[in-house]
Scaffold this active site. Structure first.
Site, PDB file in Angstrom:
ATOM      1  N   SER A 112      13.447 -27.133 -21.245  1.00 53.00           N
ATOM      2  CA  SER A 112      14.193 -28.295 -21.699  1.00 53.00           C
ATOM      3  C   SER A 112      14.337 -29.361 -20.617  1.00 53.00           C
ATOM      4  O   SER A 112      13.358 -29.924 -20.149  1.00 53.00           O
ATOM      5  CB  SER A 112      15.556 -27.866 -22.240  1.00 53.00           C
ATOM      6  OG  SER A 112      16.212 -28.947 -22.862  1.00 53.00           O
ATOM      7  N   HIS A 113      15.565 -29.614 -20.184  1.00 56.58           N
ATOM      8  CA  HIS A 113      15.867 -30.696 -19.260  1.00 56.58           C
ATOM      9  C   HIS A 113      15.807 -30.243 -17.809  1.00 56.58           C
ATOM     10  O   HIS A 113      16.135 -31.010 -16.909  1.00 56.58           O
ATOM     11  CB  HIS A 113      17.269 -31.233 -19.555  1.00 56.58           C
ATOM     12  CG  HIS A 113      18.327 -30.168 -19.508  1.00 56.58           C
ATOM     13  ND1 HIS A 113      18.386 -29.174 -20.454  1.00 56.58           N
ATOM     14  CD2 HIS A 113      19.334 -29.929 -18.643  1.00 56.58           C
ATOM     15  CE1 HIS A 113      19.384 -28.368 -20.161  1.00 56.58           C
ATOM     16  NE2 HIS A 113      19.988 -28.794 -19.064  1.00 56.58           N
ATOM     17  N   ASP A 276      14.458 -36.085 -22.833  1.00 52.48           N
ATOM     18  CA  ASP A 276      14.321 -35.107 -21.748  1.00 52.48           C
ATOM     19  C   ASP A 276      12.982 -34.386 -21.773  1.00 52.48           C
ATOM     20  O   ASP A 276      12.050 -34.795 -22.466  1.00 52.48           O
ATOM     21  CB  ASP A 276      15.463 -34.094 -21.832  1.00 52.48           C
ATOM     22  CG  ASP A 276      15.348 -33.177 -23.043  1.00 52.48           C
ATOM     23  OD1 ASP A 276      14.839 -33.640 -24.084  1.00 52.48           O
ATOM     24  OD2 ASP A 276      15.746 -32.005 -22.950  1.00 52.48           O
ATOM     25  N   ASP A 278      11.707 -31.604 -23.085  1.00 54.77           N
ATOM     26  CA  ASP A 278      11.068 -31.133 -24.313  1.00 54.77           C
ATOM     27  C   ASP A 278      11.396 -31.980 -25.531  1.00 54.77           C
ATOM     28  O   ASP A 278      11.016 -31.636 -26.642  1.00 54.77           O
ATOM     29  CB  ASP A 278      11.437 -29.669 -24.574  1.00 54.77           C
ATOM     30  CG  ASP A 278      12.906 -29.480 -24.947  1.00 54.77           C
ATOM     31  OD1 ASP A 278      13.737 -30.294 -24.502  1.00 54.77           O
ATOM     32  OD2 ASP A 278      13.215 -28.517 -25.663  1.00 54.77           O
ATOM     33  N   ASP A 280      14.382 -32.943 -26.959  1.00 56.66           N
ATOM     34  CA  ASP A 280      15.481 -32.682 -27.881  1.00 56.66           C
ATOM     35  C   ASP A 280      16.793 -33.356 -27.476  1.00 56.66           C
ATOM     36  O   ASP A 280      17.772 -33.268 -28.211  1.00 56.66           O
ATOM     37  CB  ASP A 280      15.684 -31.182 -28.097  1.00 56.66           C
ATOM     38  CG  ASP A 280      16.074 -30.415 -26.836  1.00 56.66           C
ATOM     39  OD1 ASP A 280      16.197 -31.042 -25.767  1.00 56.66           O
ATOM     40  OD2 ASP A 280      16.241 -29.181 -26.926  1.00 56.66           O
ATOM     41  N   ARG A 281      16.825 -34.014 -26.337  1.00 57.28           N
ATOM     42  CA  ARG A 281      18.051 -34.697 -25.907  1.00 57.28           C
ATOM     43  C   ARG A 281      17.829 -36.205 -25.868  1.00 57.28           C
ATOM     44  O   ARG A 281      16.700 -36.681 -25.854  1.00 57.28           O
ATOM     45  CB  ARG A 281      18.493 -34.195 -24.535  1.00 57.28           C
ATOM     46  CG  ARG A 281      18.823 -32.715 -24.544  1.00 57.28           C
ATOM     47  CD  ARG A 281      19.280 -32.228 -23.181  1.00 57.28           C
ATOM     48  NE  ARG A 281      19.532 -30.794 -23.229  1.00 57.28           N
ATOM     49  CZ  ARG A 281      20.578 -30.180 -22.699  1.00 57.28           C
ATOM     50  NH1 ARG A 281      21.492 -30.891 -22.053  1.00 57.28           N
ATOM     51  NH2 ARG A 281      20.736 -28.888 -22.793  1.00 57.28           N
ATOM     52  N   LYS A 375      17.880 -30.047 -32.124  1.00 57.97           N
ATOM     53  CA  LYS A 375      18.309 -31.398 -31.786  1.00 57.97           C
ATOM     54  C   LYS A 375      17.059 -32.241 -31.546  1.00 57.97           C
ATOM     55  O   LYS A 375      15.999 -31.718 -31.257  1.00 57.97           O
ATOM     56  CB  LYS A 375      19.242 -31.397 -30.585  1.00 57.97           C
ATOM     57  CG  LYS A 375      18.818 -30.566 -29.386  1.00 57.97           C
ATOM     58  CD  LYS A 375      19.941 -30.525 -28.358  1.00 57.97           C
ATOM     59  CE  LYS A 375      19.617 -29.639 -27.172  1.00 57.97           C
ATOM     60  NZ  LYS A 375      19.805 -28.214 -27.456  1.00 57.97           N
TER      61      LYS A 375
END
Length: 542
Positions: A112-113, A276, A278, A280-281, A375
């Site tokens: 992710s982030h 971010d 991947d 999703d943010r 998300k």
């Protein structure tokens, strides 16, 4: 040819809120990735002959593990694998692909982030057939299997060419390399009024999107510049890089400081955003104003009906417990359902599947809806653009009008990163012990009205999730929440969430940390943060 390879288990493969995350060198240990992937397959039933989606955010080691996963899927009996070209699939795009093509599930390779690179972070997450992260009963089973695994299966065939769109039969399993962007972009066109947004941009509206050298670059280029007509250069850092260009791909005010400074300048664009690692943010910044994720969730929910995909209204809103109560006030005024869940998108899945919630969000910059089961950073940006196009007002105007209507929830998160794990666990344990004694206690002018350790009772499947965060509630509606993050890979991250509700519009322009100063002091005292962690100040304030 299928090979059965003997292996020995690792004791540290317990998935967190978003799968298994470790440093790359740990994943490179002998059979480490293979053990976890086989543990996933061993914990599932009924997938023989079915489709598995595989993709990732392009970070270092992404391609290597994709090749392993494809060969192991073939050896374990999957009938088809769909993989994004270049190994790329944003997390929301992967969720959409699983749902659209009715795949059995998917393996998403991302941290992710978190930072990427040869010595940085990597992750493996399994998503189920609804497109959402595996629920705890599956992740628990994966972990239990990982502790005793003694072999894994892998097919012996050459690596797949991930850089061309193609479909081929490999040892009886179809491998389909797909365009990672097309299906997702088409879905966005169904949900949002691209014509209205194109018209807004044609009138001189300026937007700036920072893809942070991460996965959303190709998606944002296609959607914002090609389909919506934003000028070339509106999307920055659009080439996904294995190390994210050496930057930290977390869209917050620390790691997107350059964008924030530009948006606060005299010649700022009308709208700034980022996503971010991947995809999703999201980060939302208007000209002269940063929109907190909690406020963004509330504003998107209040205005969702302006977008075609939500024109009939929304069934309900769900938020993670640490997220501010701003969305609660929208739900109350609109007479729709409101649900408070633990942190982790997997907890929203049942509510979305049951039609109880339409829009969900977390204070950690994640917002999404029932279009997927993750998300979705670009979705949030597009909904904002749709709202701006229809209302014809600035971000500042929309935010201030929202506060005037619903009140303002002053809100901030203080992160203490890389804390000694034992010290962090000791801090939380000590808080739990003192919970019964806190009600009635005064800290300055603040009086504790209630204190608990949040437990979630899922209204759909009736499951219970305990120990999801320490809540300290004060008279007047303010609160402080303490919890340990499940997304880091080094030490522990203590998160402290501070919130105060202010209904008076004349008091809506106070600087956030000033408005929360007494609560911040109380939080430090209640948890003895300095005494237990040695930290004088947070690492990151958002």
């Amino acid at each position: 040819m299928i090979k059965t390879v003997s292996t020995t288990p690792y004791a540290d493969q317990k998935p967190g809120t978003s799968g298994l995350r470790k440093k790359v060198p740990e994943f490179q240990r002998p059979n480490y990735a293979e053990n976890f992937i086989q543990s996933i397959f061993d914990s599932l039933e009924g997938y023989q002959g079915k489709c598995l989606v595989i993709g990732g955010d392009g970070r270092y080691y992404n391609r290597d593990v994709i090749q392993k996963a494809i060969k192991m899927a073939a050896a374990n009996g999957f009938g088809k694998v769909m993989v994004g070209k270049g190994g790329i699939l944003s997390t929301p795009a992967a969720s959409h692909i699983i749902r659209k093509y009715k795949a059995f599930g998917g393996i998403i390779l991302s941290a992710s982030h978190n930072p990427g690179g040869p010595t940085e972070d990597f992750g493996i997450k399994y998503n189920i057939g609804n497109g959402g992260p595996a629920p705890e009963k599956i992740t628990d089973a994966i972990y239990e299997r990982s502790k005793v695994i003694d072999s894994y299966k892998i097919s012996d065939f050459p690596d797949i060419n991930l850089d061309r769109i193609a479909r081929e039969d490999i040892g009886g399993m179809i491998v389909s390399v797909i365009d990672p962007v097309e299906d997702y972009a088409a879905l966005m066109e169904e949900l949002f009024d691209f014509g209205a947004i194109r018209n807004l941009i044609s009138l001189g509206f300026r937007l700036c999107f920072d893809a942070m050298s991460a996965v959303t670059g190709p998606y944002a280029k296609e959607i914002f510049e090609i389909r919506l007509g934003a000028p070339d250069g509106s999307v920055r850092n659009f080439l996904p890089l294995p190390d994210f260009g050496g930057h930290h791909p977390d869209p917050n005010l620390v790691h997107c400081k350059e964008l924030y400074d530009e948006m606060m300048g005299d010649d700022a664009p009308d709208f700034g955003a980022a996503s971010d690692g991947d995809g999703d943010r999201n980060l939302i910044i208007g000209k002269g104003i940063y929109v907190t994720p909690s406020d963004s969730l509330a504003i998107l929910a209040a205005n969702a009906n302006l977008a075609p995909g939500y024109s009939h209204g929304i069934a309900g809103i769900a938020r993670s417990m640490p997220t501010s109560g701003a969305a609660d006030r929208v739900a109350e005024k609109r007479g729709i359902g409101m649900y408070e869940t633990p942190t982790g998108w997997k907890f929203f899945g049942n509510l979305l599947d049951a039609g109880m919630a339409t829009i969900c969000g977390e204070e950690s910059s994640g917002t999404g809806s029932n279009h997927v089961r993750e998300k979705d950073g670009l979705w949030a940006v597009l909904l904002w653009l749709n709202i701006l196009a229809v209302r014809g007002e600035s971000v500042v105007d929309i935010v201030t009008q929202h506060w005037a209507t619903y009140g303002r929830n002053y809100y901030s998160r203080h992160d203490y990163e890389g804390v000694d794990t034992d010290a962090a666990n000791g801090l939380i344990a000590a808080l739990r012990e003192k919970l019964p004694t806190l009600p009635g206690t005064k800290y300055g002018d603040l009086t504790v009205s209630a204190a608990d350790d949040f437990a979630y009772h899922d209204p759909v499947d009736k499951s219970v999730s305990q120990h999801q965060g320490i809540r300290i509630l004060f008279e007047g509606g303010s609160r402080v929440v303490f919890r340990l993050s499940g997304t880091g890979t080094t030490g522990a991250t203590l998160r402290v969430y501070i919130e105060r509700y202010e209904p008076d519009p004349t008091r809506h322009n106070i600087e956030t940390q000033e408005a929360l100063a007494d609560l911040i002091t109380a939080a430090q005292e209640i948890a003895d943060i300095k005494g237990r962690t040695g930290r004088d100040a947070p690492t990151v304030i958002t």
